[in-house]
Design a protein around this motif. Sequence first.
Motif, PDB file in Angstrom:
ATOM      1  N   GLY A 225      22.770   5.006   8.537  1.00 49.82           N
ATOM      2  CA  GLY A 225      22.599   5.566   9.857  1.00 49.82           C
ATOM      3  C   GLY A 225      23.085   6.996   9.950  1.00 49.82           C
ATOM      4  O   GLY A 225      24.110   7.364   9.353  1.00 49.82           O
ATOM      5  N   GLU A 226      22.379   7.807  10.699  1.00 51.09           N
ATOM      6  CA  GLU A 226      22.745   9.222  10.840  1.00 51.09           C
ATOM      7  C   GLU A 226      24.071   9.378  11.569  1.00 51.09           C
ATOM      8  O   GLU A 226      24.955  10.127  11.124  1.00 51.09           O
ATOM      9  N   TYR A 227      24.254   8.678  12.682  1.00 49.01           N
ATOM     10  CA  TYR A 227      25.457   8.848  13.496  1.00 49.01           C
ATOM     11  C   TYR A 227      26.630   8.006  12.992  1.00 49.01           C
ATOM     12  O   TYR A 227      27.783   8.417  13.113  1.00 49.01           O
ATOM     13  N   ASN A 228      26.335   6.829  12.415  1.00 46.93           N
ATOM     14  CA  ASN A 228      27.404   5.927  11.982  1.00 46.93           C
ATOM     15  C   ASN A 228      27.947   6.256  10.602  1.00 46.93           C
ATOM     16  O   ASN A 228      29.110   5.978  10.316  1.00 46.93           O
ATOM     17  N   VAL A 229      27.112   6.830   9.718  1.00 45.14           N
ATOM     18  CA  VAL A 229      27.530   7.017   8.321  1.00 45.14           C
ATOM     19  C   VAL A 229      27.437   8.475   7.878  1.00 45.14           C
ATOM     20  O   VAL A 229      28.425   9.071   7.438  1.00 45.14           O
ATOM     21  N   ILE A 230      26.251   9.078   7.978  1.00 39.24           N
ATOM     22  CA  ILE A 230      26.032  10.385   7.360  1.00 39.24           C
ATOM     23  C   ILE A 230      26.859  11.475   8.032  1.00 39.24           C
ATOM     24  O   ILE A 230      27.577  12.240   7.364  1.00 39.24           O
ATOM     25  N   ILE A 231      26.804  11.566   9.344  1.00 41.94           N
ATOM     26  CA  ILE A 231      27.596  12.598  10.038  1.00 41.94           C
ATOM     27  C   ILE A 231      29.090  12.381   9.835  1.00 41.94           C
ATOM     28  O   ILE A 231      29.822  13.355   9.577  1.00 41.94           O
ATOM     29  N   PRO A 232      29.627  11.138   9.931  1.00 43.93           N
ATOM     30  CA  PRO A 232      31.055  10.955   9.624  1.00 43.93           C
ATOM     31  C   PRO A 232      31.434  11.390   8.217  1.00 43.93           C
ATOM     32  O   PRO A 232      32.501  11.989   8.011  1.00 43.93           O
ATOM     33  N   LEU A 233      30.594  11.096   7.205  1.00 39.35           N
ATOM     34  CA  LEU A 233      30.893  11.535   5.841  1.00 39.35           C
ATOM     35  C   LEU A 233      30.943  13.058   5.759  1.00 39.35           C
ATOM     36  O   LEU A 233      31.820  13.628   5.096  1.00 39.35           O
ATOM     37  N   LEU A 234      30.018  13.728   6.426  1.00 42.79           N
ATOM     38  CA  LEU A 234      30.014  15.188   6.416  1.00 42.79           C
ATOM     39  C   LEU A 234      31.207  15.746   7.176  1.00 42.79           C
ATOM     40  O   LEU A 234      31.765  16.784   6.801  1.00 42.79           O
ATOM     41  N   ALA A 235      31.623  15.048   8.244  1.00 48.24           N
ATOM     42  CA  ALA A 235      32.782  15.504   9.015  1.00 48.24           C
ATOM     43  C   ALA A 235      34.056  15.465   8.184  1.00 48.24           C
ATOM     44  O   ALA A 235      34.932  16.328   8.315  1.00 48.24           O
ATOM     45  N   SER A 249      17.374   9.312   6.557  1.00 48.71           N
ATOM     46  CA  SER A 249      16.869   9.330   7.933  1.00 48.71           C
ATOM     47  C   SER A 249      17.743  10.238   8.788  1.00 48.71           C
ATOM     48  O   SER A 249      18.533   9.767   9.610  1.00 48.71           O
ATOM     49  N   ILE A 250      17.623  11.541   8.559  1.00 48.45           N
ATOM     50  CA  ILE A 250      18.410  12.497   9.339  1.00 48.45           C
ATOM     51  C   ILE A 250      17.486  13.344  10.200  1.00 48.45           C
ATOM     52  O   ILE A 250      16.298  13.514   9.895  1.00 48.45           O
ATOM     53  N   THR A 251      18.053  13.893  11.268  1.00 50.25           N
ATOM     54  CA  THR A 251      17.317  14.775  12.168  1.00 50.25           C
ATOM     55  C   THR A 251      18.023  16.126  12.229  1.00 50.25           C
ATOM     56  O   THR A 251      19.005  16.369  11.523  1.00 50.25           O
ATOM     57  N   ASP A 252      17.553  16.978  13.125  1.00 53.97           N
ATOM     58  CA  ASP A 252      18.186  18.286  13.299  1.00 53.97           C
ATOM     59  C   ASP A 252      19.630  18.175  13.767  1.00 53.97           C
ATOM     60  O   ASP A 252      20.407  19.123  13.614  1.00 53.97           O
ATOM     61  N   VAL A 253      20.005  17.026  14.335  1.00 48.04           N
ATOM     62  CA  VAL A 253      21.378  16.841  14.805  1.00 48.04           C
ATOM     63  C   VAL A 253      22.361  16.985  13.645  1.00 48.04           C
ATOM     64  O   VAL A 253      23.431  17.592  13.779  1.00 48.04           O
ATOM     65  N   LEU A 255      21.940  18.738  10.851  1.00 46.31           N
ATOM     66  CA  LEU A 255      22.013  20.145  10.456  1.00 46.31           C
ATOM     67  C   LEU A 255      22.832  20.948  11.459  1.00 46.31           C
ATOM     68  O   LEU A 255      23.653  21.796  11.084  1.00 46.31           O
ATOM     69  N   ARG A 256      22.621  20.688  12.745  1.00 47.92           N
ATOM     70  CA  ARG A 256      23.377  21.401  13.767  1.00 47.92           C
ATOM     71  C   ARG A 256      24.857  21.060  13.705  1.00 47.92           C
ATOM     72  O   ARG A 256      25.724  21.926  13.904  1.00 47.92           O
ATOM     73  N   PHE A 257      25.170  19.789  13.404  1.00 42.07           N
ATOM     74  CA  PHE A 257      26.577  19.392  13.275  1.00 42.07           C
ATOM     75  C   PHE A 257      27.249  20.169  12.145  1.00 42.07           C
ATOM     76  O   PHE A 257      28.369  20.663  12.297  1.00 42.07           O
ATOM     77  N   MET A 258      26.579  20.269  10.987  1.00 42.17           N
ATOM     78  CA  MET A 258      27.164  20.996   9.863  1.00 42.17           C
ATOM     79  C   MET A 258      27.376  22.468  10.210  1.00 42.17           C
ATOM     80  O   MET A 258      28.383  23.066   9.832  1.00 42.17           O
ATOM     81  N   MET A 259      26.427  23.060  10.952  1.00 39.11           N
ATOM     82  CA  MET A 259      26.549  24.475  11.292  1.00 39.11           C
ATOM     83  C   MET A 259      27.699  24.738  12.264  1.00 39.11           C
ATOM     84  O   MET A 259      28.422  25.728  12.141  1.00 39.11           O
ATOM     85  N   SER A 280      12.835  19.147  11.805  1.00 41.34           N
ATOM     86  CA  SER A 280      11.854  20.084  12.347  1.00 41.34           C
ATOM     87  C   SER A 280      11.802  21.345  11.501  1.00 41.34           C
ATOM     88  O   SER A 280      12.711  21.641  10.726  1.00 41.34           O
ATOM     89  N   PHE A 281      10.733  22.113  11.688  1.00 42.19           N
ATOM     90  CA  PHE A 281      10.569  23.351  10.938  1.00 42.19           C
ATOM     91  C   PHE A 281      11.682  24.343  11.285  1.00 42.19           C
ATOM     92  O   PHE A 281      12.314  24.940  10.409  1.00 42.19           O
ATOM     93  N   ASP A 282      11.924  24.512  12.583  1.00 46.38           N
ATOM     94  CA  ASP A 282      12.941  25.465  13.023  1.00 46.38           C
ATOM     95  C   ASP A 282      14.343  25.005  12.631  1.00 46.38           C
ATOM     96  O   ASP A 282      15.211  25.836  12.334  1.00 46.38           O
ATOM     97  N   GLY A 283      14.577  23.684  12.638  1.00 47.80           N
ATOM     98  CA  GLY A 283      15.892  23.170  12.265  1.00 47.80           C
ATOM     99  C   GLY A 283      16.244  23.511  10.830  1.00 47.80           C
ATOM    100  O   GLY A 283      17.373  23.935  10.532  1.00 47.80           O
ATOM    101  N   ILE A 284      15.285  23.340   9.923  1.00 50.62           N
ATOM    102  CA  ILE A 284      15.520  23.675   8.517  1.00 50.62           C
ATOM    103  C   ILE A 284      15.734  25.181   8.366  1.00 50.62           C
ATOM    104  O   ILE A 284      16.650  25.628   7.667  1.00 50.62           O
ATOM    105  N   ALA A 285      14.889  25.970   9.023  1.00 52.52           N
ATOM    106  CA  ALA A 285      15.006  27.430   8.909  1.00 52.52           C
ATOM    107  C   ALA A 285      16.339  27.921   9.458  1.00 52.52           C
ATOM    108  O   ALA A 285      16.996  28.778   8.845  1.00 52.52           O
ATOM    109  N   ASP A 286      16.764  27.378  10.598  1.00 51.49           N
ATOM    110  CA  ASP A 286      18.048  27.786  11.179  1.00 51.49           C
ATOM    111  C   ASP A 286      19.201  27.499  10.231  1.00 51.49           C
ATOM    112  O   ASP A 286      20.105  28.326  10.051  1.00 51.49           O
TER     113      ASP A 286
END
Length: 480
Positions: A225-235, A249-253, A255-259, A280-286
């Motif tokens: 899960g993006e919110y339960n596992v991946i974002i906590p690991l990155l945090a 299964s990640i979204t722009d959220v 990428l924005r969290f890491m930034m 999204s295209f803009d999310g990757i570019a940002d």
Amino acid sequence: MSAVLLRSCPDNIFDSSQSPSFIIKPVRLPYIPPEIIRIVLSFLKNDRQALAACARVNSTFNLHVTPILYSTVSFAFPYNFSLFANTVNYPTYRTQWIKHLDLSAFSTIGLQKSYASLQNIVDPSTLVKIFRTCSSLESLSVSESLEEALTFDVLKTLFFDCNNIKTIDFCGFSRKTFTDAMNRLTAQMGRPQITYDESGYKFVTPAALFPHIKRLSLHECTTLGEYNVIIPLLAHSPNLTHLDVGGCSITDVTLRFMMDYTNIPNTLTHLSTAKCKALSFDGIADFVEQCQSLVHLNVYSDRPVTTALTEQSLIRIMRSQTMKNIETLDIGSTYIMPSVLRAIKENCSTKLKKLGLANAPITSLACITDFLSSMPQLEYVDLTNVPCLNLITTNTLLTSLIKNESHQIHTIELSQALLGKLGTLPKWKIVKNYGRRWYYAKIERKDGIKADRVHGRKLDITETGPERMSNIHQYYSFGV
């Protein structure tokens, strides 16, 4: 160390009747500082046969070679792993030398053993003992064949007890048992508190527990899960240099969290978001524009070209300051037009060595030929399923590359259908890898690296081995 130097003579020099002038007295070699010996032996760290020979030279060499031999331990078959597991029951100082544990190629395929028998060989209690005994462990690479063995207790020991761990490489883990174990683990770590308002997502992050982790791969871990596992690991791992979330299964959220909430954009050098359909295209570019230290970027897509990264997004990425230092770039299956190639040539030509252009909708051979001739440092290019390449045009392209001795290209990836019709060329050969990918490759290579190991879809996470690439690449499911 000492040596006896003997001059050549017609007869037995040890015959007392011979002239003593034929015998030279033993000469003691100058003392070699241990630091020099270690430096010399470090050049052989990927040649285990040479190291084993050096270990038998004398006690001094053995003292310095043994830690190098034990620093990397890799197992592909149950029998060897069982022998290793038995030594854990009686730990010695040698287990403290183990820094890299590679189980990415571990399998019972072809050994007439069931999946259930594999679980009896590599069970959770054994892995817990290994992690606790190998106190200097820095990297772990595991394939999906051992997924059931990575229980919550095993993961807890790995993350919380292995204080020197820097690299964690999971590949293809998608079973419910592993997902549940990761959910329990991140709950114990502490997850960021997430809120949402009209301005977007807001996070309250806990204190980072694992700032020492530098490399993290969750390649094709599709059920996390993006919110339960991946974002906590990155945090909890805010200083990553290598990140592979390909197929996740990640979204722009994410990428924005890491930034906004981590230091990752300042430290990241290698990034793979290949096959992440929800970005999204803009999310990757940002995000890419914020990563000023990137040298490796993989945004390979498995979506139709018309729904992948757009021409405008690609040009924006290629013209960013980040891309001036890029060495490996894979934009395969995205909307690659001649304008994108011009942007690469203008901003990325200085250091770019590996480039993926698979499925690029380019219909002009002259465009490809002119582009490749203007990329002096390029060593590998993926031209799979490029429309302008057929039997005749490909021969024309390859002939021009061969005549141009100034170019550095040694590997050209093409489709099987096309390479099956083409013949061999002078000093070039056709190569097929386990991942069902086909190449034209130069026969003579100075670095000795195999053509099918030049550019994998999975990010190169490990730091060891003659090709610095995990053995997982031999499996077709993750090599394509």
